[in-house]
Structure formats: C-alpha cells, structure tokens
Design an enzyme around this catalytic site. Structure first.
Site, mmCIF file in Angstrom:
data_model
loop_
_atom_site.group_PDB
_atom_site.id
_atom_site.type_symbol
_atom_site.label_atom_id
_atom_site.label_comp_id
_atom_site.label_asym_id
_atom_site.label_seq_id
_atom_site.Cartn_x
_atom_site.Cartn_y
_atom_site.Cartn_z
ATOM 1 N N LYS A 1 -8.555 -21.130 3.195
ATOM 2 C CA LYS A 1 -8.100 -21.006 4.948
ATOM 3 C C LYS A 1 -7.656 -19.486 5.269
ATOM 4 O O LYS A 1 -7.597 -18.913 4.180
ATOM 5 C CB LYS A 1 -7.140 -21.898 5.468
ATOM 6 C CG LYS A 1 -5.736 -21.768 4.885
ATOM 7 C CD LYS A 1 -4.711 -22.859 5.365
ATOM 8 C CE LYS A 1 -3.322 -22.538 5.125
ATOM 9 N NZ LYS A 1 -2.398 -23.782 5.814
ATOM 10 N N TYR B 1 9.577 9.093 12.142
ATOM 11 C CA TYR B 1 10.142 8.893 13.189
ATOM 12 C C TYR B 1 11.631 8.683 13.395
ATOM 13 O O TYR B 1 12.065 7.560 12.667
ATOM 14 C CB TYR B 1 9.183 7.604 14.093
ATOM 15 C CG TYR B 1 7.934 8.007 14.393
ATOM 16 C CD1 TYR B 1 7.512 9.108 15.405
ATOM 17 C CD2 TYR B 1 6.758 7.396 13.682
ATOM 18 C CE1 TYR B 1 6.347 9.369 15.696
ATOM 19 C CE2 TYR B 1 5.567 7.606 14.288
ATOM 20 C CZ TYR B 1 5.173 8.606 15.149
ATOM 21 O OH TYR B 1 3.856 9.034 15.751
#
Length: 345
Positions: free
Chosen positions: A33, A242
């Site tokens: 899956k 950042y």
C-alpha cells in the site's frame, strides 16, 4: 544536477521478504500500500512476485487497480478497506479481493458481485476495522458458504513483544476463527517476529520489507544522496538559517545541501539529525527549510560534493527518531522531486 537522488534497492526488498518468509512455516504475502511504502509499487511488487509472493495487500481499491495493471492476471490483490460504494466495477473487472469489514459491505458485495471472492476482516481488539465478535457470529455461517478466501485481523501492539494486548488478541482471534477451513492471517512484520503462535496460514509483512522496525535484521532499502550547493565559513556568533536558531560557538564550515521539507525531510528533525560524508557524521544546523538544509562539515576534507541522508548510516528509523515519529512516515513522505533510481542485480 541539483535534485537529490533516491535509490531504491530492490535486492534488499527481496532479501527482506525472503528473511521474513524463512521465519515462518506458512505462506508469506506482501503489503504494498501507499505506493509500496513510497518505494514505487510497480517495481516493488513485480520484484516480490518474482521472488514468489502470490498475495498482495493494498489499502484502497484504487491502489488495487494500479497494482493489477503492474502485475497482470494471476496474483491475488487484497483490499483492506473492503467493498466501498463506487468500488464494484474495479473489484469485479480487475479481480480484486475486498476484505469485508461489516454487514453493509458483505451485503453490497454479495448483491453486486455474487460468487466473487472476498476475505473477512475481524476486529480482535484494535477497534479500527473489521467485524466485532457479535456481528461475525451472526454472519459467519453465511460467509463460509460463499467464495471466502481468508479471514484476517490486525495486531495493535506487535512492535512491543511483551505487551499483554498481543496475547489477548491472538486468543480472541482464535475464538472467532477456530474450526474454519479457510486461511487465517494475523501477523504483519511485528507479528511474524512474535513467533509461530501468531503466524496461522498466512503472514503479510509490510514495513519490514522496506527496512523498518521492528525487523532489526532488515537491510536498508531507501538511499538518499543530497548534493552540496555551497560551503561557507562561519565565524563565532554568526547564525545559520531562519530564526537564528543555530549560533556558531567556534569557526565552522557550513554546507548548504539541496533538500528540505518539500522532499519529505521533516522540519522538526533538524535539532537531532545528522547526515554522513563517508563514515563521518555531520550535524544538521539551523532550521530545515523547504528546499535547503545547513550541515556542519567542519574538518571534513576534501569539501564534499554530496552527503548521505538515508542509507547504511542513517536508516529510516534513525531519521524518524530525530523527528519524533516512525519510519513509516519517513518512507511515505519521500517527495516527488528526487531523481529516482532502482538497484537490482
């Protein structure tokens, strides 16, 4: 080329399947899956079929349809979500086998596709999918008179071998299924490792095929090499990235590498994560941004052209630990921007 390279080792997937198969005396299927846990369902499933897997499991009928196109007729494709509204044509035309989860699904399947095969999923205590004991008791005689291919359930705590839930669920599953003349399946990867009491007639490994816990013997499958775009010297008290979250305490050499959270590198792992240059670990510094990551390569000579983000040094669970998550999420988050390559001898 700037994009990072994701190499999927199909030989390792095959070796992991064989190793798990060798731990049992029953049939071993394969769970593919989520696009083969992010590794590419077509290449993965075809290789496993070549190794001898004859039953495959997917989450939804749409995944089953895509898998049937890859495998062609023959292998059994089982759908965990069962027979949902709108699935009838796919199930019937493509010979998918739904794992029926409820009375409503049972009626839908028998009315729309009489005589078509199906499995039954039972709830043995996880309270997620499947029929509870009372519902199964009312439907059991009807089900076994139809084209029933298997009866399955799923363990909630198989990655914790000593958890009392494991023994409780195997008892419940036996109470619900003893006396049936169809194959039974309870064990995924963790259940296989719990031992023969959990194996029944069919096991269905998933994450262990792709190099993840709890299969400690698994060979690594996903390998990510990330190019270095630039290396700069950083002086004490200068910051990287950042928010000024990383401050140099001494002179440092900082490499900026071409990957980020758009590639599935979870932003929250930055404070704990390392990449590797050869056998040298290099700390991730500053915040992981969308496309770029800072890495401390002080002392690495010569200047690296690329770093290992996933591979023999950094398994999927190593990165998962740094991010406070699980290896499944790392694998299934790997983005579309990688240059994908497949290794197979």
């Amino acid at each position: 080329m700037t994009a990072a390279t994701l190499t999927i080792d199909l030989d390792a997937i095959a070796a992991n399947w064989r190793a798990l198969d060798a731990k049992t005396a029953c049939e071993t299927a394969a769970v593919v899956k989520a696009d083969g846990y992010g590794c590419g369902v077509g290449r993965v499933a075809r290789r496993l079929a070549h190794e001898g897997a004859r039953r495959f499991f997917v989450a939804v009928a749409e995944e089953g349809a895509a898998l049937r196109q890859e495998l062609g007729p023959g292998p059994e494709i089982n759908v965990f979500s069962g027979h949902m509204p709108g699935d009838t044509d796919m199930i019937g035309d493509l010979a998918l086998t739904p794992m029926i989860n409820s009375l409503d699904q049972m009626l839908r399947h028998l009315e729309a596709l009489p005589g078509a095969p199906f499995g039954i999923q039972l709830d043995s205590g996880m309270n997620r999918l499947g029929m509870e004991p009372a519902e199964w008791g009312a439907l059991r005689d009807l089900a076994v008179q139809q084209n029933l291919t298997m009866v399955m359930s799923h363990l909630a705590c198989a990655d914790e071998p000593d958890h009392a839930m494991n023994a409780q669920q195997v008892r419940t599953f036996r109470q619900m299924t003893d006396g049936l003349s169809v194959p039974r399946s309870l064990a995924a990867t963790g259940g296989i490792l719990l031992g023969p009491d959990y194996h029944f007639e069919l096991t269905r490994p998933g994450v262990g095929l792709y190099g993840g816990r709890p299969f400690a013997e698994a060979q690594p499958v996903a390998h990510v090499q990330v190019p270095v775009i630039q290396i700069r010297d950083v002086e004490p008290d200068e910051t990287v990235g950042y928010g000024n979250t990383w401050v140099a305490r001494a002179p440092a050499r900082i490499a900026t590498i071409a990957a980020g959270y758009a590639d599935g590198i979870i932003r929250g792992m930055g404070a704990q994560a390392y990449v590797w240059v050869g056998d040298t670990p290099c700390k991730v510094v500053g915040r992981i941004s969308m496309d770029l990551i800072g890495v401390d390569v002080t002392g690495v000579t010569p200047d690296p052209e690329a770093v290992e983000l996933l591979g023999h040094h950094n398994g999927v669970d190593t990165l998962a630990d740094a991010a406070g998550t699980i290896g499944y999420e790392i694998l299934t988050s790997l983005g579309a921007r990688y240059r994908r390559r497949y290794h197979s001898t």
